[in-house]
Design a protein around this motif. Structure first.
Motif, mmCIF file in Angstrom:
data_model
loop_
_atom_site.group_PDB
_atom_site.id
_atom_site.type_symbol
_atom_site.label_atom_id
_atom_site.label_comp_id
_atom_site.label_asym_id
_atom_site.label_seq_id
_atom_site.Cartn_x
_atom_site.Cartn_y
_atom_site.Cartn_z
ATOM 1 N N MET A 82 0.840 -1.204 0.000
ATOM 2 C CA MET A 82 0.000 0.000 0.000
ATOM 3 C C MET A 82 0.873 1.251 0.000
ATOM 4 O O MET A 82 0.652 2.182 -0.782
ATOM 5 N N GLU A 83 1.881 1.281 0.854
ATOM 6 C CA GLU A 83 2.755 2.453 0.923
ATOM 7 C C GLU A 83 3.510 2.654 -0.387
ATOM 8 O O GLU A 83 3.672 3.786 -0.858
ATOM 9 N N GLY A 84 3.978 1.539 -0.976
ATOM 10 C CA GLY A 84 4.699 1.643 -2.237
ATOM 11 C C GLY A 84 3.816 2.150 -3.363
ATOM 12 O O GLY A 84 4.229 2.989 -4.175
ATOM 13 N N GLU A 85 2.589 1.657 -3.417
ATOM 14 C CA GLU A 85 1.659 2.103 -4.457
ATOM 15 C C GLU A 85 1.301 3.569 -4.274
ATOM 16 O O GLU A 85 1.148 4.318 -5.243
ATOM 17 N N GLU A 86 1.177 4.002 -3.026
ATOM 18 C CA GLU A 86 0.801 5.389 -2.772
ATOM 19 C C GLU A 86 1.933 6.362 -3.105
ATOM 20 O O GLU A 86 1.682 7.420 -3.687
ATOM 21 N N ILE A 87 3.175 6.038 -2.751
ATOM 22 C CA ILE A 87 4.274 6.963 -3.081
ATOM 23 C C ILE A 87 4.480 7.003 -4.587
ATOM 24 O O ILE A 87 4.787 8.054 -5.154
ATOM 25 N N LEU A 88 4.274 5.871 -5.261
ATOM 26 C CA LEU A 88 4.347 5.859 -6.723
ATOM 27 C C LEU A 88 3.261 6.761 -7.307
ATOM 28 O O LEU A 88 3.515 7.553 -8.229
ATOM 29 N N ASP A 89 2.061 6.677 -6.758
ATOM 30 C CA ASP A 89 0.961 7.497 -7.255
ATOM 31 C C ASP A 89 1.175 8.966 -6.926
ATOM 32 O O ASP A 89 0.808 9.843 -7.710
ATOM 33 N N LEU A 90 1.781 9.247 -5.770
ATOM 34 C CA LEU A 90 2.064 10.643 -5.410
ATOM 35 C C LEU A 90 3.054 11.260 -6.398
ATOM 36 O O LEU A 90 2.887 12.418 -6.805
ATOM 37 N N ARG A 91 4.056 10.505 -6.784
ATOM 38 C CA ARG A 91 5.015 11.011 -7.777
ATOM 39 C C ARG A 91 4.332 11.229 -9.119
ATOM 40 O O ARG A 91 4.577 12.236 -9.797
ATOM 41 N N ARG A 92 3.491 10.291 -9.515
ATOM 42 C CA ARG A 92 2.733 10.460 -10.769
ATOM 43 C C ARG A 92 1.878 11.707 -10.692
ATOM 44 O O ARG A 92 1.864 12.524 -11.630
ATOM 45 N N TRP A 93 1.169 11.885 -9.599
ATOM 46 C CA TRP A 93 0.250 13.014 -9.404
ATOM 47 C C TRP A 93 0.974 14.336 -9.561
ATOM 48 O O TRP A 93 0.491 15.250 -10.237
ATOM 49 N N TRP A 94 2.170 14.440 -8.953
ATOM 50 C CA TRP A 94 2.889 15.716 -9.024
ATOM 51 C C TRP A 94 3.506 15.918 -10.405
ATOM 52 O O TRP A 94 3.451 17.024 -10.963
ATOM 53 N N LEU A 95 4.079 14.900 -11.005
ATOM 54 C CA LEU A 95 4.649 15.043 -12.342
ATOM 55 C C LEU A 95 3.592 15.483 -13.347
ATOM 56 O O LEU A 95 3.849 16.341 -14.197
ATOM 57 N N GLU A 96 2.410 14.925 -13.247
ATOM 58 C CA GLU A 96 1.338 15.318 -14.165
ATOM 59 C C GLU A 96 0.930 16.767 -13.938
ATOM 60 O O GLU A 96 0.599 17.482 -14.888
ATOM 61 N N ARG A 97 0.984 17.194 -12.694
ATOM 62 C CA ARG A 97 0.670 18.602 -12.404
ATOM 63 C C ARG A 97 1.725 19.521 -13.016
ATOM 64 O O ARG A 97 1.407 20.570 -13.576
#
Length: 495
Positions: free
Chosen positions: A94-109
């Protein structure tokens, strides 16, 4: 005062420079639009974004949860000889998936958001107030800090520093929540001065001890996942800090630091290294420090003056900055007019190039500048450019490259292959059919896209010869080969 740039000097190259430094680069169409708007309007558009621009919708998982309680349950089960492995594995995933998604979220922004300077300044403060998910171990807190940085990125530095002193991720990272009146922890107090405000040589060990006493009442409410003040842990005694005496609290310490001349100098140098040049001249630092003090540490007017100045567009500044890995990733995708790579590929690329979001190497953050380039990272950049252009899966993706505790398992080989798979770019957008029989004109067109200026004559001849040697083949594969050749040059690494 900074010298305003004269209107005749506002052209395609200076417009491109502004977008490179105050944003994440621009396509030829975006550069042309910026040139037509004019310098004043373009700077205003970048700097004077509305407050709503910081209201970025959070990822679905970003809400308060007591992850530490879950870890305690797992530890208790382990200590009692119970079955803890499956729950521990689920938590890591869960933690790994969330930090991966957080990086995706910011890069897309950064790539697609409406306020690129706001994101660029958020990235600046992320490197300044550096914290890492590896120690914080709560991705919600990492998101919360990012949100705080964004809301204050273009605002007042003193206000931001006070908010960082109350930020749960920062408090965990520098052990502030462990500080007790009887045993003040000095980690935050030291880094507040050494790395965040005045710099080495501008404080004493006694200042550190007195500052630590002022922050002893700072805590985290594990129910709300927010800062709380613990009045019974507050050291109310008199403290002598940088010549000031009294029952000083944390905000008092920050106010005293902000008033030190060394603070404006420190922040001025970091801003100039980030936006202008690696080794700013002392008089330039002094000038920006003066403007910072004149504007009472409000960042908007300082940046507005900087981006409008002749100094910002000098020969020392233009096309001399090595792109950071994040800048490289975003700007290259923009220039190729292609989507960002998949989150796991982007994460691996940032790691290989030396700047992975939410995982700085230490509290000092990233060194930047020439430190971005070495034999390994340069080769990876060349290979990664080929991946973005052609979709060739040359990017290694094995478990040994994970950051411990921060990445999810990659799953099956088939799942991983699907995440890496990428179609070649539509090269017709960059190499129009009508110019493919005119090598020099084509090279000039693509040079202005990739380098924001004509390539040096020697490199231009190399690119032209590449096309001449492949006549009469002017197909997409040849065009993609030309792009890769041009992007595998030192010039492409600069912005």
């Amino acid at each position: 005062m900074l010298t305003p740039l004269s209107p005749p000097k506002w052209n395609d190259e200076t417009a491109a420079h502004l977008l490179n430094r105050a944003a994440f680069g621009g396509t030829p169409a975006e550069i042309e639009a910026a040139r037509q708007k004019g310098l004043t309007a373009m700077v205003r558009e970048l700097v004077d974004v509305g407050s709503d621009a910081a209201n970025v919708p959070a990822p679905s998982w970003a809400y308060p949860r007591n992850i530490r309680a879950v870890r305690m349950e797992i530890k208790a089960a382990k200590d009692q000889g119970g079955d803890f492995k499956e729950k521990a594995r689920e938590l890591r995933m869960m933690e790994g998936e969330e930090i991966l998604d957080l990086r995706r979220w910011w890069l897309e922004r950064m790539m697609n958001g409406p306020a690129p300077l706001l994101e660029k300044m958020t990235l600046f403060w992320h490197g300044h107030f550096a914290t890492s998910a590896q120690k914080v171990k709560d991705v919600y807190w990492m998101w919360l800090q990012n949100d705080t940085l964004r809301h204050n990125a273009l605002g007042n530095f003193a206000t931001l520093t006070k908010k960082m002193s109350r930020d749960p991720a920062m408090m965990i990272y520098l052990d502030l929540q462990q500080s007790r009146k009887e045993h003040p922890n000095e980690n935050w107090a030291r880094e507040l001065m050494e790395l965040f405000t005045v710099g080495i040589g501008n404080y004493s060990e006694q200042d550190i001890r007195e500052s630590a006493r002022a922050f002893t009442s700072y805590r985290i409410d594990m129910t709300t996942q927010q800062f709380r003040f613990a009045p019974f842990q507050q050291d109310l005694g008199n403290k002598t800090f940088m010549g000031k005496n009294g029952p000083l609290n944390g905000d008092d310490i920050i106010d005293i630091l902000i008033k030190q001349p060394a603070c404006a100098q420190f922040i001025a140098r970091k801003i100039l290294r980030y936006f202008v040049e690696d080794d700013p001249q002392p008089q330039f630092i002094d000038l920006i420090a003066t403007r910072i003090r004149a504007h009472n540490y409000e960042m908007r007017p300082v940046l507005r003056e900087l981006f409008s100045s002749t100094e910002f567009y000098s020969e020392r500044a233009m096309r001399t900055q090595i792109k950071s890995p994040v800048q490289y990733l975003i700007q290259t995708s923009k220039l190729l007019e292609t989507p960002l790579p998949s989150p796991i590929v982007a994460q691996n690329a940032m790691r290989q190039m030396g700047e992975i979001l939410f995982a700085p190497p230490n509290v000092k953050g990233w060194d930047g500048g020439k430190a971005w380039i070495n034999t390994s990272t340069l080769l990876f950049r060349y290979n990664f450019a080929n991946y973005l252009i052609n979709g060739d899966a040359i990017v290694p993706m094995n478990a040994q490259q994970r950051i411990k505790g921060a990445d999810p398992g990659y799953g099956t080989a088939a799942k991983l292959a699907e995440q890496i798979k990428r179609d070649p770019i539509d090269v017709s957008k960059l190499a129009p059919a009508e110019l493919r029989e005119k090598p020099r004109e084509l090279v000039d067109l693509i040079s202005r896209r990739l380098f924001q200026a004509p390539a040096p004559e020697k490199e231009t001849e190399t690119f032209v010869q590449y096309l001449e040697a492949r006549k009469p083949d002017t197909g997409d594969e040849t065009m993609r080969g030309l792009l890769h050749l041009m992007m595998s040059t030192p010039q492409f690494q600069l912005a």
